[in-house]
Write an enzyme that holds these catalytic residues in place. Structure first.
Site, mmCIF file in Angstrom:
data_model
loop_
_atom_site.group_PDB
_atom_site.id
_atom_site.type_symbol
_atom_site.label_atom_id
_atom_site.label_comp_id
_atom_site.label_asym_id
_atom_site.label_seq_id
_atom_site.Cartn_x
_atom_site.Cartn_y
_atom_site.Cartn_z
ATOM 1 N N CYS A 297 1.001 -1.232 0.014
ATOM 2 C CA CYS A 297 0.127 0.060 0.127
ATOM 3 C C CYS A 297 0.891 0.887 -0.379
ATOM 4 O O CYS A 297 1.181 1.323 0.842
ATOM 5 C CB CYS A 297 -0.781 0.098 1.515
ATOM 6 S SG CYS A 297 -1.589 1.197 1.099
ATOM 7 N N CYS B 104 -2.626 -0.012 9.570
ATOM 8 C CA CYS B 104 -1.159 -1.446 9.298
ATOM 9 C C CYS B 104 -0.084 -0.631 9.551
ATOM 10 O O CYS B 104 0.416 0.152 9.855
ATOM 11 C CB CYS B 104 -0.846 -1.338 8.238
ATOM 12 S SG CYS B 104 -2.530 -2.315 7.091
ATOM 13 N N GLU C 256 -25.608 -11.705 27.764
ATOM 14 C CA GLU C 256 -24.532 -10.090 26.803
ATOM 15 C C GLU C 256 -25.700 -8.709 27.602
ATOM 16 O O GLU C 256 -26.678 -8.949 27.682
ATOM 17 C CB GLU C 256 -24.729 -9.876 25.467
ATOM 18 C CG GLU C 256 -24.264 -8.506 24.775
ATOM 19 C CD GLU C 256 -23.522 -8.297 24.783
ATOM 20 O OE1 GLU C 256 -23.383 -7.537 25.090
ATOM 21 O OE2 GLU C 256 -22.804 -9.307 25.040
ATOM 22 N N CYS D 18 -9.996 -11.027 21.883
ATOM 23 C CA CYS D 18 -9.205 -10.511 21.187
ATOM 24 C C CYS D 18 -7.885 -9.816 22.121
ATOM 25 O O CYS D 18 -7.454 -8.078 21.145
ATOM 26 C CB CYS D 18 -9.962 -9.456 20.843
ATOM 27 S SG CYS D 18 -10.994 -8.171 22.390
#
Length: 399
Positions: free
Chosen positions: A50, A59, A285, A357
């Site tokens: 890129c 990124c 949740e 995560c």
């Protein structure tokens, strides 16, 4: 004598690290730092695909070859576990999402004179890198970038910032515009025409008073396990479809052969629905709109699923509640599941599938579970956010 200038690994934040502990930005394993401080590229240092790299904050590691990047994803997980003294029975090969598969993105927009700058912010800065190409966004998202500049020109005040949030749903692109104004009939008609011309699933405007749908020809949904769930504007969705599938497959062994399991921090039911066919599922949740959407979809599909609006940080399931299930699946936010892990450690649940995560909070919670009598059977490192330092994983714990 060892080559002290050799880059031997990539640190958590993306810098290359030499054998003697020096950090070098934008270096790859196999690079060398010369005596004058120059970087000599090695075989795993590649040309970034890129033109915006490294200014764009989307990124951090486009200069690193595919094999080295996959090792980085695995090393991030292994390093977090080692830092807590946790040993995994098996560390499975890392999965890295292909380029141009990101189906969810939040971009920033600012009007500078007659031009709208639109893209990701520069790393560690508020400066927006005006996006002319992108190697990570799904093409159906990127194709909207140029037209959005024209749409937003009259809707953003001079040197004011707005947010453009995009998600790829069953019906197409769901677009949420925040911090913009569309006053008068002409502005509203421009929004409608934009949505129609670009085949949007929905266009939602939030001018500071909450999201208001300007265009939604049919209800917007995302599907998990063949069940369509109503999708609130820019609700949480795994970053890539392939990453979601790999995470689900990694914890699937945890629910094999069980009649009932619980999915904690369930969101819209990503794993409750994908893994729950033919089983009784309890899904908890804290987000009320997510729970209501899941409950309605489960009812329409005939699934045996009970959705519960419950804050698991303040009110985690107790051991007695947990012991009703043959397995537990949990997918907490980056902070992890400290409170729920403590209750799980005191339970008799045979198996836990933990999607994370954040390798750091996963490793911390793993210590709690291991001290409670579990063993970490396997971990699967996942790099959904290709070329970034954000790493995810899925692990299975068994008693």
């Amino acid at each position: 004598m060892s080559d002290t200038g050799l880059i031997v690994r990539i640190a958590a934040k993306g810098d290359g690290v030499t054998a003697d502990g020096r950090h070098m930005p934008l270096s790859a394993p196999g690079d060398r730092i010369a005596e004058d401080g120059a970087l000599i590229h090695g075989p795993e240092h590649v040309e970034p695909p890129c033109r915006h790299f490294p200014e764009c904050g989307g990124c951090q590691l486009q200069h690193v070859g595919d094999d080295a990047y996959a090792r980085y994803v695995s090393d991030r997980v292994a390093g977090a576990l080692a830092g807590q003294g946790v040993a995994a029975g098996t560390v499975l090969p890392a999965h890295v999402s292909p380029p141009e598969t990101r189906r969810r993105a939040s971009l920033r927009a600012m009007r500078m004179g007659k031009h709208v700058v639109l893209g990701f912010a520069e790393e560690g800065s508020h400066r927006i890198v005006d996006m002319e190409m992108c190697c990570i966004l799904h093409p159906r998202l990127f194709v909207l970038v140029a037209p959005l500049r024209g749409l937003l020109g009259s809707m953003i005040a001079e040197r004011s910032a707005a947010h453009v949030r995009m998600s790829l749903t069953d019906q197409g692109v769901d677009l949420l515009l925040e911090g913009v104004t569309a006053e008068g009939l002409a502005a509203r008609e421009a929004l409608t025409e934009f949505a129609r011309a670009h085949g949007l699933a929905r266009l939602t405007l939030d001018d500071g008073y909450g999201p208001q749908a300007c265009w939604e020809p049919e209800p917007v949904t995302v599907s998990f396990g063949g069940v369509a769930v109503a999708f609130p504007p820019y609700a949480f969705l795994q970053a890539t479809a392939d990453g979601e599938a790999v995470l689900a497959d990694a914890v699937r062994p945890a629910v094999e052969g069980v009649a009932a399991f619980a999915d904690l921090f369930c969101g819209l039911g990503t794993f409750a629905l994908t893994l729950g066919a033919g089983k009784a599922v309890y899904a908890a949740e804290a987000g009320r709109d997510l729970v209501l959407a899941l409950k309605a979809s489960a009812g329409r599909s005939g699934r045996k699923l009970a959705a519960d609006h419950r804050d698991l940080f303040r009110r985690p399931l107790s051991p007695d509640e947990l012991n009703r299930f043959g397995a537990i699946i949990l997918d907490p936010p980056r902070a992890g599941a400290r409170e729920q892990a403590a209750q799980l450690a005191r339970s008799k649940v045979p198996v836990i599938g933990y999607i994370s995560c954040n390798p750091g909070s996963f490793a911390r919670d793993a210590v709690t579970l291991i001290e409670g009598g579990y063993r970490l059977e396997s971990v699967k490192p996942v790099g959904q956010f290709r070329w970034s330092t954000h790493v995810e994983l899925a692990g299975i714990f068994r008693r």
